[in-house]
Design a protein around this motif. Structure first.
Motif, short mmCIF file in Angstrom:
data_model
loop_
_atom_site.label_atom_id
_atom_site.label_comp_id
_atom_site.label_asym_id
_atom_site.label_seq_id
_atom_site.Cartn_x
_atom_site.Cartn_y
_atom_site.Cartn_z
N TYR A 117 -10.19 -15.93 4.06
CA TYR A 117 -10.56 -17.23 4.60
C TYR A 117 -11.79 -17.81 3.90
O TYR A 117 -11.98 -19.03 3.89
N LYS A 118 -12.59 -16.97 3.29
CA LYS A 118 -13.77 -17.44 2.57
C LYS A 118 -13.44 -17.92 1.16
O LYS A 118 -14.27 -18.54 0.51
N MET A 119 -12.24 -17.61 0.68
CA MET A 119 -11.86 -17.95 -0.70
C MET A 119 -10.78 -19.02 -0.78
O MET A 119 -10.59 -19.60 -1.85
N ILE A 120 -10.07 -19.28 0.30
CA ILE A 120 -8.89 -20.13 0.20
C ILE A 120 -9.20 -21.55 -0.25
O ILE A 120 -8.36 -22.18 -0.89
N ASN A 121 -10.38 -22.06 0.04
CA ASN A 121 -10.71 -23.41 -0.40
C ASN A 121 -10.93 -23.48 -1.91
O ASN A 121 -11.03 -24.57 -2.47
N LYS A 122 -11.02 -22.34 -2.56
CA LYS A 122 -11.22 -22.30 -4.01
C LYS A 122 -9.90 -22.09 -4.76
O LYS A 122 -9.91 -21.95 -5.98
N ILE A 123 -8.77 -22.10 -4.05
CA ILE A 123 -7.48 -21.94 -4.72
C ILE A 123 -7.28 -22.98 -5.82
O ILE A 123 -6.86 -22.63 -6.92
N PRO A 124 -7.61 -24.27 -5.60
CA PRO A 124 -7.48 -25.22 -6.71
C PRO A 124 -8.32 -24.85 -7.92
O PRO A 124 -7.87 -24.99 -9.07
N CYS A 125 -9.52 -24.34 -7.69
CA CYS A 125 -10.37 -23.88 -8.79
C CYS A 125 -9.70 -22.73 -9.53
O CYS A 125 -9.66 -22.70 -10.77
N VAL A 146 -2.87 -13.13 -6.72
CA VAL A 146 -1.86 -12.20 -6.17
C VAL A 146 -2.36 -11.62 -4.84
O VAL A 146 -1.62 -11.56 -3.86
N ASN A 147 -3.63 -11.22 -4.80
CA ASN A 147 -4.18 -10.69 -3.55
C ASN A 147 -4.14 -11.74 -2.45
O ASN A 147 -3.76 -11.44 -1.31
N LEU A 148 -4.52 -12.97 -2.77
CA LEU A 148 -4.52 -14.03 -1.76
C LEU A 148 -3.10 -14.36 -1.31
O LEU A 148 -2.85 -14.62 -0.13
N SER A 149 -2.16 -14.34 -2.25
CA SER A 149 -0.78 -14.72 -1.91
C SER A 149 -0.07 -13.68 -1.06
O SER A 149 0.95 -13.98 -0.45
N ALA A 150 -0.61 -12.48 -1.00
CA ALA A 150 0.00 -11.45 -0.16
C ALA A 150 -0.26 -11.69 1.33
O ALA A 150 0.34 -11.04 2.18
N ASN A 151 -1.11 -12.65 1.62
CA ASN A 151 -1.47 -12.98 2.99
C ASN A 151 -0.70 -14.24 3.41
O ASN A 151 -0.93 -15.32 2.87
N PRO A 152 0.22 -14.13 4.38
CA PRO A 152 1.00 -15.30 4.81
C PRO A 152 0.13 -16.47 5.27
O PRO A 152 0.54 -17.63 5.17
N ALA A 153 -1.06 -16.20 5.75
CA ALA A 153 -1.95 -17.26 6.23
C ALA A 153 -2.45 -18.17 5.10
O ALA A 153 -2.95 -19.26 5.37
N THR A 154 -2.32 -17.73 3.87
CA THR A 154 -2.79 -18.57 2.75
C THR A 154 -1.68 -19.45 2.17
O THR A 154 -1.97 -20.30 1.32
N THR A 155 -0.45 -19.28 2.61
CA THR A 155 0.69 -20.00 2.03
C THR A 155 0.48 -21.51 2.00
O THR A 155 0.66 -22.15 0.97
N ARG A 156 0.06 -22.09 3.12
CA ARG A 156 -0.09 -23.55 3.16
C ARG A 156 -1.20 -24.01 2.22
O ARG A 156 -1.12 -25.10 1.68
N HIS A 157 -2.20 -23.19 2.00
CA HIS A 157 -3.28 -23.55 1.07
C HIS A 157 -2.77 -23.58 -0.37
O HIS A 157 -3.21 -24.41 -1.17
N PHE A 158 -1.88 -22.67 -0.70
CA PHE A 158 -1.27 -22.68 -2.02
C PHE A 158 -0.38 -23.92 -2.20
O PHE A 158 -0.40 -24.57 -3.24
N LEU A 159 0.40 -24.22 -1.16
CA LEU A 159 1.36 -25.32 -1.26
C LEU A 159 0.68 -26.69 -1.33
O LEU A 159 1.20 -27.61 -1.96
#
Length: 163
Positions: A117-125, A146-159
Motif C-alpha cells: 500500500y505504500k508503493m502502489i501510487n508509484k506504479i506509474p513511475c 512482479v511482487n506488487l502484481s502478486a497482490n490482488p489488491a493492487t490490480t486496479r492500480h495497475f489497470l
C-alpha cells in the motif's frame, strides 16, 4: 557496530559516512548483526541518511538497508522509509546506482504484501522506468512489479496507471 553507528551520527564527512555505511552493509550479511544493528538503533540512523544531499551517501544507506531488510523485524522498522525510498528512486538520474539501490530495497520490501500500500501510487513511475530504463533498471523494476502484481489488491492500480 555500536562505534560505527555512533560515527555515522557524529560526522558530516561524506567519505567517512560512506565507509561506515559500507562496513555496516557488509556486517548485515550475518543475521546476528542484523538484530544487533536494529537493537542499537542503527536502522533509524541509517534511514536518516536517505535525506542526505550526497547521492553516494544515500546509495550506501540504501544498500545497507537492503541487506538489513532480510530480517522481518527490521522490515517493520524500515517500512517507515518506503515513501522516501520511492522519492529517491523517482528523482535519481535514470539508470544510476542510486536508483538501482532504491529499487533493490523496494524489491525486498515488496516480497510480502505487508507494505504494498505504500508503493502502489508509484506504479506509474515504475512503468515509466520499465519503458525508459536500461536493461539493469528494467530487470530491477520488473522484480518490484512482479511482487506488487502478486497482490490482488493492487490490480486496479495497475489497470488505471497512466504511463
Amino acid at each position: 557496530l555500536q562505534k560505527l553507528i555512533h560515527l555515522l551520527k557524529a560526522t558530516d564527512d561524506p567519505l567517512i559516512q560512506e565507509q561506515a555505511l559500507i562496513t555496516l552493509s557488509n556486517s548485515a550479511a550475518f543475521s546476528v548483526n542484523q538484530d544487533l544493528i536494529r537493537n542499537l538503533d542503527g536502522l533509524s540512523v541509517i534511514g536518516g541518511m536517505l535525506l542526505d544531499c550526497v547521492p553516494t551517501v544515500k546509495e550506501k544507506a540504501l544498500n545497507a538497508l537492503n541487506n538489513l531488510s532480510m530480517n522481518m523485524k527490521n522490515q517493520e522498522e524500515i517500512q517507515v522509509y518506503i515513501m522516501q525510498v520511492c522519492k529517491n528512486v523517482e528523482s535519481a538520474p535514470l539508470n544510476s546506482d542510486l536508483q538501482l539501490a532504491g529499487l533493490r530495497l523496494l524489491t525486498n520490501m515488496s516480497v510480502t504484501n505487508d507494505y504494498h500500500y505504500k508503493m502502489i501510487n508509484k506504479i506509474p513511475c515504475f512503468l515509466h522506468l520499465l519503458s525508459e530504463g536500461s536493461e539493469r533498471t528494467q530487470i530491477q523494476v520488473l522484480k518490484v512489479l512482479v511482487n506488487l502484481s502478486a497482490n490482488p489488491a493492487t490490480t486496479r492500480h495497475f489497470l488505471k496507471a497512466q504511463v
